[in-house]
Design a protein around this motif. Structure first.
Motif, PDB file in Angstrom:
ATOM      1  N   SER A   1    -100.102  -3.902 -13.339  1.00 25.52           N
ATOM      2  CA  SER A   1     -99.913  -3.465 -14.730  1.00 25.52           C
ATOM      3  C   SER A   1     -99.309  -2.070 -14.793  1.00 25.52           C
ATOM      4  O   SER A   1     -98.905  -1.600 -15.842  1.00 25.52           O
ATOM      5  CB  SER A   1    -101.259  -3.450 -15.456  1.00 25.52           C
ATOM      6  N   GLY A   2     -99.333  -1.358 -13.676  1.00 25.28           N
ATOM      7  CA  GLY A   2     -98.898   0.039 -13.660  1.00 25.28           C
ATOM      8  C   GLY A   2    -100.015   1.021 -14.024  1.00 25.28           C
ATOM      9  O   GLY A   2     -99.847   2.231 -13.905  1.00 25.28           O
ATOM     10  N   TRP A   3    -101.170   0.458 -14.452  1.00 27.76           N
ATOM     11  CA  TRP A   3    -102.281   1.299 -14.898  1.00 27.76           C
ATOM     12  C   TRP A   3    -102.849   2.164 -13.767  1.00 27.76           C
ATOM     13  O   TRP A   3    -103.465   3.202 -14.008  1.00 27.76           O
ATOM     14  CB  TRP A   3    -103.389   0.405 -15.497  1.00 27.76           C
ATOM     15  N   GLY A   4    -102.616   1.727 -12.531  1.00 25.25           N
ATOM     16  CA  GLY A   4    -103.086   2.479 -11.380  1.00 25.25           C
ATOM     17  C   GLY A   4    -102.478   3.876 -11.296  1.00 25.25           C
ATOM     18  O   GLY A   4    -102.987   4.743 -10.589  1.00 25.25           O
TER      19      GLY A   4
ATOM     20  N   THR B   1    -106.356  -2.268 -11.679  1.00 21.52           N
ATOM     21  CA  THR B   1    -107.229  -1.728 -12.726  1.00 21.52           C
ATOM     22  C   THR B   1    -108.686  -1.833 -12.306  1.00 21.52           C
ATOM     23  O   THR B   1    -109.026  -2.476 -11.322  1.00 21.52           O
ATOM     24  CB  THR B   1    -107.039  -2.508 -14.033  1.00 21.52           C
ATOM     25  N   ILE B   2    -109.545  -1.215 -13.115  1.00 20.66           N
ATOM     26  CA  ILE B   2    -110.955  -1.088 -12.758  1.00 20.66           C
ATOM     27  C   ILE B   2    -111.717  -2.393 -12.892  1.00 20.66           C
ATOM     28  O   ILE B   2    -112.739  -2.588 -12.224  1.00 20.66           O
ATOM     29  CB  ILE B   2    -111.582   0.038 -13.619  1.00 20.66           C
ATOM     30  N   ALA B   3    -111.258  -3.288 -13.747  1.00 24.67           N
ATOM     31  CA  ALA B   3    -112.013  -4.520 -13.983  1.00 24.67           C
ATOM     32  C   ALA B   3    -111.126  -5.755 -13.921  1.00 24.67           C
ATOM     33  O   ALA B   3    -111.494  -6.789 -14.454  1.00 24.67           O
ATOM     34  CB  ALA B   3    -112.735  -4.443 -15.325  1.00 24.67           C
TER      35      ALA B   3
ATOM     36  N   LEU C   1    -109.009   7.950 -18.564  1.00 25.34           N
ATOM     37  CA  LEU C   1    -107.976   7.001 -18.973  1.00 25.34           C
ATOM     38  C   LEU C   1    -107.971   5.797 -18.032  1.00 25.34           C
ATOM     39  O   LEU C   1    -107.875   4.643 -18.473  1.00 25.34           O
ATOM     40  CB  LEU C   1    -106.617   7.701 -18.991  1.00 25.34           C
ATOM     41  N   PHE C   2    -108.087   6.049 -16.730  1.00 24.28           N
ATOM     42  CA  PHE C   2    -108.116   4.922 -15.790  1.00 24.28           C
ATOM     43  C   PHE C   2    -109.275   3.984 -16.118  1.00 24.28           C
ATOM     44  O   PHE C   2    -109.124   2.762 -16.114  1.00 24.28           O
ATOM     45  CB  PHE C   2    -108.220   5.401 -14.342  1.00 24.28           C
ATOM     46  N   MET C   3    -110.446   4.560 -16.428  1.00 24.11           N
ATOM     47  CA  MET C   3    -111.618   3.748 -16.757  1.00 24.11           C
ATOM     48  C   MET C   3    -111.423   3.018 -18.096  1.00 24.11           C
ATOM     49  O   MET C   3    -111.888   1.891 -18.262  1.00 24.11           O
ATOM     50  CB  MET C   3    -112.859   4.628 -16.792  1.00 24.11           C
ATOM     51  N   GLY C   4    -110.758   3.683 -19.009  1.00 24.36           N
ATOM     52  CA  GLY C   4    -110.332   3.029 -20.238  1.00 24.36           C
ATOM     53  C   GLY C   4    -111.427   2.519 -21.149  1.00 24.36           C
ATOM     54  O   GLY C   4    -111.200   1.608 -21.940  1.00 24.36           O
TER      55      GLY C   4
ATOM     56  N   HIS D   1    -102.727   6.042 -13.427  1.00 23.69           N
ATOM     57  CA  HIS D   1    -103.729   6.989 -13.944  1.00 23.69           C
ATOM     58  C   HIS D   1    -104.742   7.373 -12.869  1.00 23.69           C
ATOM     59  O   HIS D   1    -105.294   8.463 -12.891  1.00 23.69           O
ATOM     60  CB  HIS D   1    -104.447   6.392 -15.162  1.00 23.69           C
ATOM     61  N   PHE D   2    -104.992   6.470 -11.943  1.00 19.95           N
ATOM     62  CA  PHE D   2    -105.864   6.811 -10.808  1.00 19.95           C
ATOM     63  C   PHE D   2    -105.165   7.869  -9.970  1.00 19.95           C
ATOM     64  O   PHE D   2    -105.736   8.909  -9.649  1.00 19.95           O
ATOM     65  CB  PHE D   2    -106.167   5.575  -9.965  1.00 19.95           C
ATOM     66  N   ASP D   3    -103.913   7.586  -9.633  1.00 19.96           N
ATOM     67  CA  ASP D   3    -103.101   8.545  -8.867  1.00 19.96           C
ATOM     68  C   ASP D   3    -103.115   9.921  -9.501  1.00 19.96           C
ATOM     69  O   ASP D   3    -103.173  10.940  -8.820  1.00 19.96           O
ATOM     70  CB  ASP D   3    -101.635   8.078  -8.850  1.00 19.96           C
ATOM     71  N   ALA D   4    -102.993   9.925 -10.828  1.00 22.01           N
ATOM     72  CA  ALA D   4    -102.857  11.190 -11.542  1.00 22.01           C
ATOM     73  C   ALA D   4    -104.199  11.866 -11.767  1.00 22.01           C
ATOM     74  O   ALA D   4    -104.269  12.940 -12.361  1.00 22.01           O
ATOM     75  CB  ALA D   4    -102.174  10.943 -12.885  1.00 22.01           C
ATOM     76  N   GLY D   5    -105.271  11.231 -11.289  1.00 17.62           N
ATOM     77  CA  GLY D   5    -106.590  11.836 -11.466  1.00 17.62           C
ATOM     78  C   GLY D   5    -107.038  11.799 -12.912  1.00 17.62           C
ATOM     79  O   GLY D   5    -107.899  12.592 -13.325  1.00 17.62           O
TER      80      GLY D   5
END
Lengths: 276, 276, 276, 276
Positions: free
Chosen positions: D161-164, D205-207, D174-177, D166-170
């Motif tokens: 999804s590209g959402w990862g 993503t987280i879930a 937002l990553f947890m959403g 946000h993990f990279d960016a710390g």
């Protein structure tokens, strides 16, 4: 064999002492500083998992946590300034074999002492102080005056801000106050407490002292004054609401830290003991 | 505002109370039951890891452990018999959302009560009892008689076997006694204690009661009698050597368990408070 | 987009690869070194604890452990000699903010490489080696010769002693071998492995190398040779029995350590992949 | 002794395989679901704490965590519906002695299989999907079409999804959403994946699945479809950015979960292996 004072003590107990609980319940997800390992609990065994032939069964627990979570006491070794601990001890040398042998929480004697509540919101005529509000020396003195309380050397002084109501209400983020700030004494208040020769100082907040709005938990001058400069223990995240409600301003204060050898603090459940 | 009994209590404190520490230090590798998560401790941060611009630094801790390790108190929910807890509560129903809502350690009120030591080795004229030796009702009664002590309803009674000397000596395997056995009361002694209406019973051993040689920690009839049948708390791995050495046979007993919500026990550092 | 070698790889997978599991199951109470935090596991939530309105429920876990427990890989930072790590790095300077930034396990690249088994008991005609028996250079060379195996630079070499049978059998104390000793290579064998330019070396024992009877786990010359002097990773507590039984002497070795930032090792489940 | 396919595999390895790391580094404070025990790490021993007479020193670790934190795989036992697990197994009966004996993570075979990336943002011409955006069946099919990729039974399919980023960016929150929502497949997409007979499905993503804005992590229909109804494993919090950047759409997927006996999931570091 039994000393007369012991008999008096036991007579008071027999007549009925009242024990006010100053500790917060420990639950998974409770507010705590993110600087410390989160409190977690689970049951490795529940009843029924393993029933013995005689019908007996035992349930047990697994805990993971920091020591500065929930209601807890800071050992003197918790904070250093310019590499030095209380008494000028070198912070590096205090550590031996990976344990704080000097000034670790195992060196904190159980406290059975006079305790004093300073109910600052009661003095200021508010339910609780504002986020980030500093409790001034004038506030502290006005509170002593209003309550008719004195502080003696060796006492444990508990400074109430009313902020603990957010813990009660489950308002996790607000209790932690990382963005809002938290009320409490600042450097001046800590110096005033040290000047009275207190043994320990406690509060109903997460970090004892005033946290400026938006400043997080990083800058802690009252910790430096109390722990490093004066060897005064700090007790945090206490429940002081009942003491205030019942106007119990002096009491026998009891705190028995776990002797976690080499650690920098300990969870504890402090008590205020009074006659009925 | 301050009740006369509080003033008396504080006067006693001012005159100097003596606090005897009945808790064992918690160290990595200490003897504990292998049925419970091992005590481990480490510092996520030591001094110097992260020094703020103002020269301040904080050290902290990470703890992992069971609740029945070190000196600790058993909540009533710890043991069930035939699926039932104290008061006939269903052990399964006591659990809600993965926590023991009923009879969990959060329901154990802090204890500030008369405490009594029963120094059995002192009565039997030995330094400590033999491995696996059962402390009989006759032993308990002879000890009361010798000491001139009485037990009242609501008291906390601590039964010393001398076995705690092995903890002191760092004799891990022997203290645990899985193969050697451990001295203590059996079902009869527990029934005798329950008959006196005690609030809690403690010992200087790992499992409170007598463990037969080679039997491990599996069969615990005194636990059933006390926890399940009579609602009497059990305190284990206490340090009773100083009490015995100083012949302190009655005292104000203080134990403030951590309110670990839903848990079956809590580490604690109990105190015996006496006049000087 | 798909490289020809990838297609070949996927064709091999489509034809059916065989994956041999070299990891040991992690269970509470399994044999592990007492120098490292014990493995513990519990469920904070089991099914039924919290059922959503739609009938769904999730169960989860809580784990506490060291990183050198169960089957695991040692990062180079695990061992220092005279204050220095591999490459002459200062062991103190490798730590930043309480984490091993240099040579920590996060720097261990996942291994997808040729792996070689050296089945020493097979060569010596025994089911397993004796407690404390040193695997000599002659044993290693005879094994290569007997198996018709070669070792290339960059290979992962797994030295089987047969001692892993005690893990299988649940013979905890014997597997740990603190009093009995454990077979394995010594300094000479480690030097021989380093001379072949191996990338990592593994064994079916708790500490990879030979432990002398009664010597505990304290003196580890092969660790020094491999980790500190040659930058060769060590893998411990592997299950090498199936490889030996099936005479699989070369294979694609896969090990993907958890990138635990700042840590000195990681639990892992290594694999040996072969064609059918 | 060495099968021809093994030789081919080793020849490919010798020619140089490329290993793309799909795991996220584990650090204290990383984004993770608050439903699971927080990841914490500390060193019980650092170098220098305890130096042996021969100048050697070892550093080690203490870890506390859930199993559904960091990059991880869900065992089938993780989720139940109406009290039942995959295959109609009773969720209560799956538990024996406090461990999930049935369908626990110890039953998840290491995966060495064809893997497929579905780069949905690449298809939609965006850098990453919107918070709470559902990846539709049309999106999945258009991605297969655009990439020229097929999905075969037994494959592992990774939905990006590209959402990862946000993990990279710390960007922890937002990553947890929890408030923003997170993009991903919904029930329809999960049913589509199940219809293709995939072995496991993963996401960055987280879930794994779409989380509606403001809905938290509570309602997870795709988990029900995959884990409970079809026995398909789920892999979460993967790093799929490099795969997308390099347009690696098929690969040998390797995931070796820790055999944590009785647990519901395992942290893992999955790999994508391709030829050069």
């Amino acid at each position: 064999m039994t000393a007369p004072a012991t008999t008096q003590l036991l007579d008071l107990a027999a007549a009925g002492l009242r024990v006010l609980d100053l500790g917060r319940p420990l639950t998974v997800g409770m507010p705590q500083s993110p600087n410390h390992p989160a409190y977690w609990h689970a049951h490795p065994r529940r009843h029924g998992d393993l029933v013995r032939a005689d019908g007996g069964s035992a349930a047990n627990d697994m805990i993971s946590m920091g020591t500065h979570v929930g209601t807890h006491v800071d050992a003197l070794v918790h904070v250093s300034q310019d590499g030095l601990l209380y008494g000028g001890l070198d912070a590096g040398a205090a550590l031996q074999g990976g344990r704080y042998v000097e000034l670790g929480v195992q060196t904190v004697e159980p406290m059975v002492r006079r305790g004093v509540l300073l109910d600052v919101p009661g003095t200021l005529g508010v339910g609780r102080l504002e986020p980030g509000q500093e409790i001034t020396v004038a506030d502290l003195e006005a509170t002593l005056e209003r309550q008719g309380t004195t502080i003696g050397a060796g006492d444990v002084v508990l400074v109430r801000s009313g902020w603990g109501q957010h813990f009660d209400a489950g308002d996790r983020e607000l209790f932690m106050g990382q963005s809002s700030g938290v009320p409490g004494v600042g450097e001046a208040g800590a110096t005033w407490l040290a000047g009275r020769g207190v043994h320990a100082a406690g509060a109903d907040t997460i970090a004892f002292e005033r946290l400026a709005p938006g400043a997080g938990h990083g800058l802690l001058p009252a910790h430096r004054v109390l722990l490093v400069e004066h060897g005064i223990y700090i007790i945090e995240t206490m429940d002081l609401e009942e003491l205030a409600r019942e106007e119990v301003h002096e009491f026998l204060f009891v705190l028995s830290p776990l002797p976690l050898v080499g650690a920098t603090g300990s969870p504890a459940r402090p008590l205020a003991v009074v006659g009925r």
